[in-house]
Write a protein that holds these residues in place. Structure first.
Motif, short mmCIF file in Angstrom:
data_model
loop_
_atom_site.label_atom_id
_atom_site.label_comp_id
_atom_site.label_asym_id
_atom_site.label_seq_id
_atom_site.Cartn_x
_atom_site.Cartn_y
_atom_site.Cartn_z
N ILE A 154 5.97 32.98 -14.57
CA ILE A 154 6.65 32.38 -13.30
C ILE A 154 8.32 32.63 -13.82
CG2 ILE A 154 7.35 30.47 -11.87
CD1 ILE A 154 4.67 29.01 -12.71
N SER A 155 8.78 33.48 -12.66
CA SER A 155 9.96 33.68 -12.79
C SER A 155 10.71 33.43 -11.16
CB SER A 155 10.11 35.27 -12.58
OG SER A 155 9.51 36.09 -11.65
N ILE A 156 11.95 33.23 -11.17
CA ILE A 156 12.98 32.98 -10.30
C ILE A 156 13.90 33.90 -9.82
CG2 ILE A 156 14.64 31.23 -9.28
CD1 ILE A 156 13.88 29.39 -11.42
N ARG A 157 13.57 34.70 -8.62
CA ARG A 157 14.44 35.83 -8.16
C ARG A 157 15.11 35.61 -6.79
NH1 ARG A 157 9.87 39.81 -7.40
NH2 ARG A 157 11.54 41.16 -6.70
N ASP A 158 16.06 36.18 -6.65
CA ASP A 158 16.95 36.16 -4.97
C ASP A 158 16.02 37.17 -4.42
OD1 ASP A 158 18.37 35.25 -3.12
OD2 ASP A 158 20.35 35.92 -3.96
N MET A 159 14.83 37.01 -3.75
CA MET A 159 14.31 38.00 -2.96
C MET A 159 14.70 37.77 -1.32
SD MET A 159 10.46 37.43 -4.42
CE MET A 159 10.40 35.59 -4.29
N ARG A 160 14.85 39.00 -0.65
CA ARG A 160 15.15 38.98 0.60
C ARG A 160 14.15 38.74 1.91
NH1 ARG A 160 20.01 40.52 2.14
NH2 ARG A 160 19.29 41.10 4.21
N SER A 161 12.83 39.04 1.49
CA SER A 161 11.91 38.94 2.47
C SER A 161 10.69 38.03 2.19
CB SER A 161 11.21 40.49 2.67
OG SER A 161 10.69 40.89 1.35
N ARG A 162 10.76 37.38 1.02
CA ARG A 162 9.56 36.64 0.93
C ARG A 162 10.06 35.22 0.14
NH1 ARG A 162 4.83 40.32 -1.99
NH2 ARG A 162 4.37 41.64 -0.14
N TRP A 163 9.38 34.33 0.31
CA TRP A 163 9.78 32.89 -0.35
C TRP A 163 9.02 32.94 -1.63
CZ3 TRP A 163 13.81 30.47 1.05
CH2 TRP A 163 14.08 30.46 2.54
N GLY A 164 8.00 33.48 -1.91
CA GLY A 164 7.39 33.63 -3.14
C GLY A 164 6.30 35.06 -3.11
N SER A 165 5.61 35.40 -4.19
CA SER A 165 4.83 36.39 -4.29
C SER A 165 3.88 36.07 -5.56
CB SER A 165 5.41 37.60 -4.33
OG SER A 165 6.18 37.66 -5.62
N CYS A 166 2.77 36.73 -5.50
CA CYS A 166 1.84 36.67 -6.72
C CYS A 166 1.10 37.92 -6.88
CB CYS A 166 0.75 35.58 -6.37
SG CYS A 166 -0.43 35.32 -7.91
#
Length: 227
Positions: A154-166
């Motif tokens: 589980i990682s924390i990223r500053d993504m532009r288009s998604r709140w989360g991904s798997c």
């Protein structure tokens, strides 16, 4: 591939995606690109026709995102910022050491130089995300034990288009910006991605599991917004 189309004399950046699905949907990503997903048999002209049918909704939401992007933060005293769904007024204090803390409805940032406010706040948000997400994740993953699944990472990223991904390998990514939203919004995203460990696609069984794990997930999904 991102393409530019014209609807009512307005240029819109779109990405057309065909997949094994039953319906066509459109969403406006945080980068302003309109993402259209449709069944495999749909032609690009069919997807553009769909956008034309829903142009009022698209224009309204597109303009909201554009306006939000134009309101860039200046990271000066008096500005509004969010943490766990609560609104805080930024208070910049000159100090010999750098720190960030909440004091009532104020977010007090002590810095040696005004140029350090943004970076110091970003560090604080990242640290708080590690703590808060770290507290929320264990009880959620425990609920999935009966399905014999667990995230590989589980990682924390500053993504532009998604709140989360798997990913198919079980790697879950959570958007750093979630730390600005209420805890139940964060839970909803974590549970959503955990459900993908059981059902990778958005099939009926996926939503049944999501309903089982968080009966009010629809309400909290609606609360996900741009801050």
């Amino acid at each position: 591939m991102i393409k530019t189309i014209i609807i009512n004399d307005r240029e819109l950046r779109c990405e057309f995606i065909r997949a094994r699905r039953r319906s066509i949907t459109a969403r406006i990503r945080r980068d302003g690109v309109i993402e259209v997903k449709a069944p495999l048999m749909f032609r690009e002209s069919d997807m553009i026709s769909f956008l034309n049918q829903h142009k009022r909704w698209i224009f309204n939401h597109y303009d909201k995102i554009q306006n939000a992007d134009n309101q860039k933060k200046t990271f000066t005293s008096g500005e509004t910022h969010y943490y766990l769904g609560e609104k805080y007024v930024l208070q910049v204090v000159e100090s010999n050491k750098n720190s960030v803390e909440t004091d009532g409805n104020c977010l007090v940032v002590s810095v040696k130089s005004p140029e350090l406010v943004e970076s110091q706040m970003n560090k604080w948000y990242k640290n708080r995300a590690k703590v808060v997400f770290g507290e929320l994740i264990p009880p959620i993953t425990e609920k999935f034990n009966k399905y014999n699944v667990a995230p590989t990472k589980i990682s924390i990223r500053d993504m532009r288009s998604r709140w989360g991904s798997c990913s198919r390998k079980g790697r879950i990514s959570l958007n750093l910006q979630l730390i600005k939203l209420p805890e139940n919004c964060i839970r909803q995203v974590i549970i959503h991605e955990m459900c993908h460990l059981v059902y990778f696609n958005h099939q009926a069984a996926f939503y049944s599991l999501l309903e089982e794990m968080m009966p009010d997930w629809k309400y909290w999904k609606k609360q996900l917004k741009f801050l």
